[in-house]
Design a protein around this motif. Sequence first.
Motif, PDB file in Angstrom:
ATOM      1  N   ASP A  92       0.507   9.235   1.778  1.00  0.00           N
ATOM      2  CA  ASP A  92      -0.521   9.053   0.756  1.00  0.00           C
ATOM      3  C   ASP A  92      -1.874   8.781   1.410  1.00  0.00           C
ATOM      4  OD1 ASP A  92       1.652   9.128  -1.098  1.00  0.00           O
ATOM      5  OD2 ASP A  92       1.975   6.991  -0.739  1.00  0.00           O
ATOM      6  N   LEU A  93      -1.856   8.005   2.482  1.00  0.00           N
ATOM      7  CA  LEU A  93      -3.080   7.698   3.223  1.00  0.00           C
ATOM      8  C   LEU A  93      -3.656   8.964   3.855  1.00  0.00           C
ATOM      9  CD1 LEU A  93      -5.098   5.694   4.528  1.00  0.00           C
ATOM     10  CD2 LEU A  93      -3.399   5.322   6.330  1.00  0.00           C
TER      11      LEU A  93
ATOM     12  N   HIS B 174       0.829  -1.201   0.000  1.00  0.00           N
ATOM     13  CA  HIS B 174       0.000   0.000   0.000  1.00  0.00           C
ATOM     14  C   HIS B 174       0.866   1.254   0.000  1.00  0.00           C
ATOM     15  CE1 HIS B 174      -3.664  -2.305   0.571  1.00  0.00           C
ATOM     16  NE2 HIS B 174      -3.026  -3.002   1.487  1.00  0.00           N
ATOM     17  N   ALA B 175       1.014   1.830  -1.180  1.00  0.00           N
ATOM     18  CA  ALA B 175       1.705   3.114  -1.348  1.00  0.00           C
ATOM     19  C   ALA B 175       1.113   3.787  -2.572  1.00  0.00           C
ATOM     20  CB  ALA B 175       3.212   2.915  -1.518  1.00  0.00           C
ATOM     21  N   GLY B 176       1.144   5.122  -2.604  1.00  0.00           N
ATOM     22  CA  GLY B 176       0.565   5.839  -3.728  1.00  0.00           C
ATOM     23  C   GLY B 176      -0.928   5.551  -3.841  1.00  0.00           C
ATOM     24  N   ASN B 177      -1.385   5.310  -5.078  1.00  0.00           N
ATOM     25  CA  ASN B 177      -2.796   4.985  -5.259  1.00  0.00           C
ATOM     26  C   ASN B 177      -3.200   3.728  -4.500  1.00  0.00           C
ATOM     27  OD1 ASN B 177      -4.121   6.989  -6.714  1.00  0.00           O
ATOM     28  ND2 ASN B 177      -3.384   6.247  -8.693  1.00  0.00           N
TER      29      ASN B 177
ATOM     30  N   LEU C  94     -10.492   5.961   0.335  1.00  0.00           N
ATOM     31  CA  LEU C  94     -11.524   6.857  -0.188  1.00  0.00           C
ATOM     32  C   LEU C  94     -12.793   6.087  -0.532  1.00  0.00           C
ATOM     33  CD1 LEU C  94      -9.259   9.120  -2.412  1.00  0.00           C
ATOM     34  CD2 LEU C  94     -10.715   9.933  -0.545  1.00  0.00           C
ATOM     35  N   GLN C  95     -12.628   4.920  -1.146  1.00  0.00           N
ATOM     36  CA  GLN C  95     -13.796   4.100  -1.467  1.00  0.00           C
ATOM     37  C   GLN C  95     -14.507   3.642  -0.205  1.00  0.00           C
ATOM     38  OE1 GLN C  95     -11.698   1.162  -3.802  1.00  0.00           O
ATOM     39  NE2 GLN C  95     -12.360   2.064  -5.743  1.00  0.00           N
TER      40      GLN C  95
ATOM     41  N   THR D  40      -4.017  -1.699   5.740  1.00  0.00           N
ATOM     42  CA  THR D  40      -5.167  -0.861   5.417  1.00  0.00           C
ATOM     43  C   THR D  40      -6.472  -1.657   5.347  1.00  0.00           C
ATOM     44  OG1 THR D  40      -3.639   0.467   4.096  1.00  0.00           O
ATOM     45  CG2 THR D  40      -5.985   0.898   3.815  1.00  0.00           C
ATOM     46  N   ILE D  41      -6.407  -2.848   4.800  1.00  0.00           N
ATOM     47  CA  ILE D  41      -7.619  -3.661   4.658  1.00  0.00           C
ATOM     48  C   ILE D  41      -8.072  -4.171   6.020  1.00  0.00           C
ATOM     49  CG2 ILE D  41      -8.694  -5.601   3.483  1.00  0.00           C
ATOM     50  CD1 ILE D  41      -7.675  -3.313   1.651  1.00  0.00           C
TER      51      ILE D  41
END
Length: 284
Positions: A221-222, A15-18, A25-26, A265-266
Amino acid sequence: MQGIISIQSHVVYGHAGNSSAVFPLQRMGIEVWPIHTVQFSNHTQYQAGWKGRAFEAEDINQLIAGLENIGKLNDCQAVLSGYQGSAAQCQAIIDTVAKVKASNPNAIYVCDPVMGDPQKGCIVAEGITEQLTGSVMPIADVIVPNQFELSQFTGMAITDLEQAKKACAKALSLGPKMVLVKHLHSLSDEQFSMMLATEDACYLIQRPHLAFDKQPVGVGDLISALFTGALLQGNSPVAAFEHATNASFGVLTLTQKLQQWELQTIAAQQELVTPSSNYQALEV
């Protein structure tokens, strides 16, 4: 259907960038239209290296043109940009923001000006820092620099709270309407410090500094994504600042608990919408 165009790096694993911005965001209920500046197998701090490549600036332009063709720039609420793979991509960002704002004058541009950090120094290709500080950041409504990047933009040293406030004031005079400093490392070793500066006031949040054997990548990014999402949901800048702080802290807390390097993140997704901590902003 309204949404956010997020122009950042992408990693296949982790998890980095997009890969750090889109899902949060979703999960907050916001549509995201990601455009990748680079696609790597993993983030660049792995000792074994990474595979992948940067995309051409024209790839960004073509994708934006495609969205324009189907009338979706009218529905773009925000452009969010992060890591850029070339100076030419910076110009593509400038062109994108101009097109989006021409289609929807209410859209905002949030710039995470990825240049580096105090430990890594400059981590971007030649010409990008100059493009970011000279052309990209001044057109942003919101910038989300770390301390190093804020100093690069303003040309000011930052070693204490008063200097941080002065640097934020200088940044606001250069174009942006809001500055979220995602890490002020010089204020404390024990506390993780973040600052929000608007035209009205400066605010500080300090929460515990979590220790990791290897510092997770993608935290900035987060934070940028969470702040952008909270703003678009109608929160005040201070409330959005508090949400970004507490939600990102929740993700980091679980990441530390699970003894992981990649952001969890998940696994920590509930923290993205209802953070379990409640650190509050104080006007300084």
